[in-house]
Design a protein around this motif. Structure first.
Motif, PDB file in Angstrom:
ATOM      1  N   LYS A  88       0.832  -1.203   0.000  1.00  0.00           N
ATOM      2  CA  LYS A  88       0.000   0.000   0.000  1.00  0.00           C
ATOM      3  C   LYS A  88       0.867   1.254   0.000  1.00  0.00           C
ATOM      4  CE  LYS A  88      -3.929  -2.104   2.305  1.00  0.00           C
ATOM      5  NZ  LYS A  88      -4.694  -2.222   3.549  1.00  0.00           N
ATOM      6  N   GLU A  89       1.921   1.265   0.809  1.00  0.00           N
ATOM      7  CA  GLU A  89       2.826   2.416   0.842  1.00  0.00           C
ATOM      8  C   GLU A  89       3.492   2.623  -0.515  1.00  0.00           C
ATOM      9  OE1 GLU A  89       5.548   1.421   3.919  1.00  0.00           O
ATOM     10  OE2 GLU A  89       4.113   1.835   5.535  1.00  0.00           O
ATOM     11  N   GLU A  90       3.936   1.530  -1.123  1.00  0.00           N
ATOM     12  CA  GLU A  90       4.595   1.611  -2.424  1.00  0.00           C
ATOM     13  C   GLU A  90       3.629   2.137  -3.497  1.00  0.00           C
ATOM     14  OE1 GLU A  90       7.826   1.323  -4.974  1.00  0.00           O
ATOM     15  OE2 GLU A  90       7.787   1.037  -2.803  1.00  0.00           O
ATOM     16  N   ASN A  91       2.381   1.704  -3.454  1.00  0.00           N
ATOM     17  CA  ASN A  91       1.403   2.187  -4.424  1.00  0.00           C
ATOM     18  C   ASN A  91       1.147   3.682  -4.275  1.00  0.00           C
ATOM     19  OD1 ASN A  91       1.066  -0.284  -5.650  1.00  0.00           O
ATOM     20  ND2 ASN A  91      -0.707  -0.859  -4.418  1.00  0.00           N
ATOM     21  N   VAL A  92       1.115   4.166  -3.034  1.00  0.00           N
ATOM     22  CA  VAL A  92       0.918   5.601  -2.807  1.00  0.00           C
ATOM     23  C   VAL A  92       2.098   6.385  -3.376  1.00  0.00           C
ATOM     24  CG1 VAL A  92       0.836   7.367  -0.997  1.00  0.00           C
ATOM     25  CG2 VAL A  92      -0.596   5.340  -0.815  1.00  0.00           C
ATOM     26  N   ILE A  93       3.325   5.914  -3.130  1.00  0.00           N
ATOM     27  CA  ILE A  93       4.517   6.602  -3.642  1.00  0.00           C
ATOM     28  C   ILE A  93       4.538   6.576  -5.160  1.00  0.00           C
ATOM     29  CG2 ILE A  93       7.035   6.440  -3.787  1.00  0.00           C
ATOM     30  CD1 ILE A  93       6.970   5.470  -0.863  1.00  0.00           C
ATOM     31  N   ARG A  94       4.227   5.425  -5.741  1.00  0.00           N
ATOM     32  CA  ARG A  94       4.244   5.317  -7.209  1.00  0.00           C
ATOM     33  C   ARG A  94       3.164   6.194  -7.849  1.00  0.00           C
ATOM     34  NH1 ARG A  94       7.141   1.450  -9.427  1.00  0.00           N
ATOM     35  NH2 ARG A  94       5.701   1.037 -11.121  1.00  0.00           N
ATOM     36  N   ARG A  95       2.009   6.269  -7.204  1.00  0.00           N
ATOM     37  CA  ARG A  95       0.949   7.127  -7.725  1.00  0.00           C
ATOM     38  C   ARG A  95       1.382   8.593  -7.695  1.00  0.00           C
ATOM     39  NH1 ARG A  95      -3.201   5.717  -4.499  1.00  0.00           N
ATOM     40  NH2 ARG A  95      -3.603   3.929  -5.829  1.00  0.00           N
ATOM     41  N   ALA A  96       1.999   9.003  -6.589  1.00  0.00           N
ATOM     42  CA  ALA A  96       2.491  10.382  -6.479  1.00  0.00           C
ATOM     43  C   ALA A  96       3.575  10.647  -7.525  1.00  0.00           C
ATOM     44  CB  ALA A  96       3.030  10.638  -5.081  1.00  0.00           C
ATOM     45  N   ALA A  97       4.444   9.670  -7.758  1.00  0.00           N
ATOM     46  CA  ALA A  97       5.505   9.828  -8.750  1.00  0.00           C
ATOM     47  C   ALA A  97       4.917   9.964 -10.149  1.00  0.00           C
ATOM     48  CB  ALA A  97       6.463   8.640  -8.694  1.00  0.00           C
ATOM     49  N   ARG A  98       3.946   9.128 -10.483  1.00  0.00           N
ATOM     50  CA  ARG A  98       3.334   9.216 -11.819  1.00  0.00           C
ATOM     51  C   ARG A  98       2.631  10.550 -12.029  1.00  0.00           C
ATOM     52  NH1 ARG A  98       1.769   3.815 -10.689  1.00  0.00           N
ATOM     53  NH2 ARG A  98      -0.354   4.525 -10.328  1.00  0.00           N
ATOM     54  N   LEU A  99       1.943  11.029 -10.993  1.00  0.00           N
ATOM     55  CA  LEU A  99       1.269  12.329 -11.113  1.00  0.00           C
ATOM     56  C   LEU A  99       2.272  13.459 -11.285  1.00  0.00           C
ATOM     57  CD1 LEU A  99      -1.573  11.996  -8.457  1.00  0.00           C
ATOM     58  CD2 LEU A  99      -1.842  12.172 -10.933  1.00  0.00           C
ATOM     59  N   ASP A 100       3.320  13.451 -10.496  1.00  0.00           N
ATOM     60  CA  ASP A 100       4.319  14.508 -10.591  1.00  0.00           C
ATOM     61  C   ASP A 100       5.041  14.457 -11.937  1.00  0.00           C
ATOM     62  OD1 ASP A 100       5.700  16.730  -9.563  1.00  0.00           O
ATOM     63  OD2 ASP A 100       7.390  15.442  -8.974  1.00  0.00           O
ATOM     64  N   ALA A 102       3.801  13.278 -14.706  1.00  0.00           N
ATOM     65  CA  ALA A 102       2.842  13.691 -15.729  1.00  0.00           C
ATOM     66  C   ALA A 102       2.750  15.216 -15.776  1.00  0.00           C
ATOM     67  CB  ALA A 102       1.474  13.086 -15.448  1.00  0.00           C
ATOM     68  N   ARG A 103       2.826  15.865 -14.618  1.00  0.00           N
ATOM     69  CA  ARG A 103       2.820  17.333 -14.594  1.00  0.00           C
ATOM     70  C   ARG A 103       4.041  17.910 -15.304  1.00  0.00           C
ATOM     71  NH1 ARG A 103       1.480  16.769  -8.743  1.00  0.00           N
ATOM     72  NH2 ARG A 103      -0.781  16.736  -8.686  1.00  0.00           N
ATOM     73  N   GLN A 104       5.146  17.180 -15.262  1.00  0.00           N
ATOM     74  CA  GLN A 104       6.372  17.616 -15.933  1.00  0.00           C
ATOM     75  C   GLN A 104       6.371  17.226 -17.411  1.00  0.00           C
ATOM     76  OE1 GLN A 104       9.695  15.966 -13.797  1.00  0.00           O
ATOM     77  NE2 GLN A 104       8.933  16.693 -11.820  1.00  0.00           N
ATOM     78  N   GLY A 105       5.368  16.489 -17.844  1.00  0.00           N
ATOM     79  CA  GLY A 105       5.283  16.067 -19.235  1.00  0.00           C
ATOM     80  C   GLY A 105       6.043  14.783 -19.528  1.00  0.00           C
ATOM     81  N   LEU A 106       6.356  14.014 -18.501  1.00  0.00           N
ATOM     82  CA  LEU A 106       7.088  12.764 -18.678  1.00  0.00           C
ATOM     83  C   LEU A 106       6.163  11.581 -18.440  1.00  0.00           C
ATOM     84  CD1 LEU A 106      10.281  13.701 -16.645  1.00  0.00           C
ATOM     85  CD2 LEU A 106      10.066  13.625 -19.128  1.00  0.00           C
ATOM     86  N   ILE A 107       6.519  10.453 -19.034  1.00  0.00           N
ATOM     87  CA  ILE A 107       5.764   9.223 -18.828  1.00  0.00           C
ATOM     88  C   ILE A 107       6.367   8.494 -17.627  1.00  0.00           C
ATOM     89  CG2 ILE A 107       5.131   6.997 -19.825  1.00  0.00           C
ATOM     90  CD1 ILE A 107       5.270   8.332 -22.556  1.00  0.00           C
ATOM     91  N   GLY A 108       5.527   7.996 -16.739  1.00  0.00           N
ATOM     92  CA  GLY A 108       5.992   7.360 -15.518  1.00  0.00           C
ATOM     93  C   GLY A 108       6.461   5.940 -15.716  1.00  0.00           C
ATOM     94  N   THR A 109       7.608   5.770 -16.392  1.00  0.00           N
ATOM     95  CA  THR A 109       8.196   4.436 -16.547  1.00  0.00           C
ATOM     96  C   THR A 109       8.938   4.073 -15.261  1.00  0.00           C
ATOM     97  OG1 THR A 109      10.228   5.339 -17.480  1.00  0.00           O
ATOM     98  CG2 THR A 109       8.465   4.773 -19.038  1.00  0.00           C
TER      99      THR A 109
END
Length: 125
Positions: A88-100, A102-109
């Motif tokens: 659950k903690e890892e999913n929260v961090i990964r979700r925050a990383a993908r959102l951030d 995406a705001r920068q215009g990058l794909i969350g690989t």
């Protein structure tokens, strides 16, 4: 610190934490299992004539079975609870990383998420 080194360090730390949690749970589960097994053996010895005629080795075998059962199941339950929490903690961090990202215009690989995480850890230190 490179992202692969920080990932390896984080995983090693997580493995050590999981081992400690599992060890503590196994010890307490074994003690509980031993208590239950010894209690059942004492009660059965005093109330059931067929059990009273059994050998001490058989009674010890039953108590050790309860002890092993308690050890194994307590350790497994604690480890699964820890893994669920970490997931659950890892999913929260990964979700925050993908959102951030995406705001920068990058794909969350995976590599971008690892870079984002290492940058975030460097800022926190």
């Amino acid at each position: 610190m490179s992202s692969s080194l920080s990932t390896r360090t984080r995983r090693d730390r997580d493995v050590q934490t999981a081992y400690e949690i599992q060890s503590r749970a196994a010890a307490s589960g074994a003690l509980r299992g031993f208590g239950v097994g010894a209690g059942v053996a004492i009660i059965a010895h005093h109330t059931w004539p067929l059990f009273r005629r059994q050998t001490l080795a058989f009674k010890g075998f039953l108590v050790s079975g309860f002890t092993c059962f308690g050890l194994i199941f307590a350790a497994e339950a604690a480890l699964q609870e820890h893994e669920g929490t970490r997931r659950k903690e890892e999913n929260v961090i990964r979700r925050a990383a993908r959102l951030d990202l995406a705001r920068q215009g990058l794909i969350g690989t995976e590599s971008e998420i690892a870079k984002w995480r290492s940058e975030r850890e460097n800022k926190e230190q």
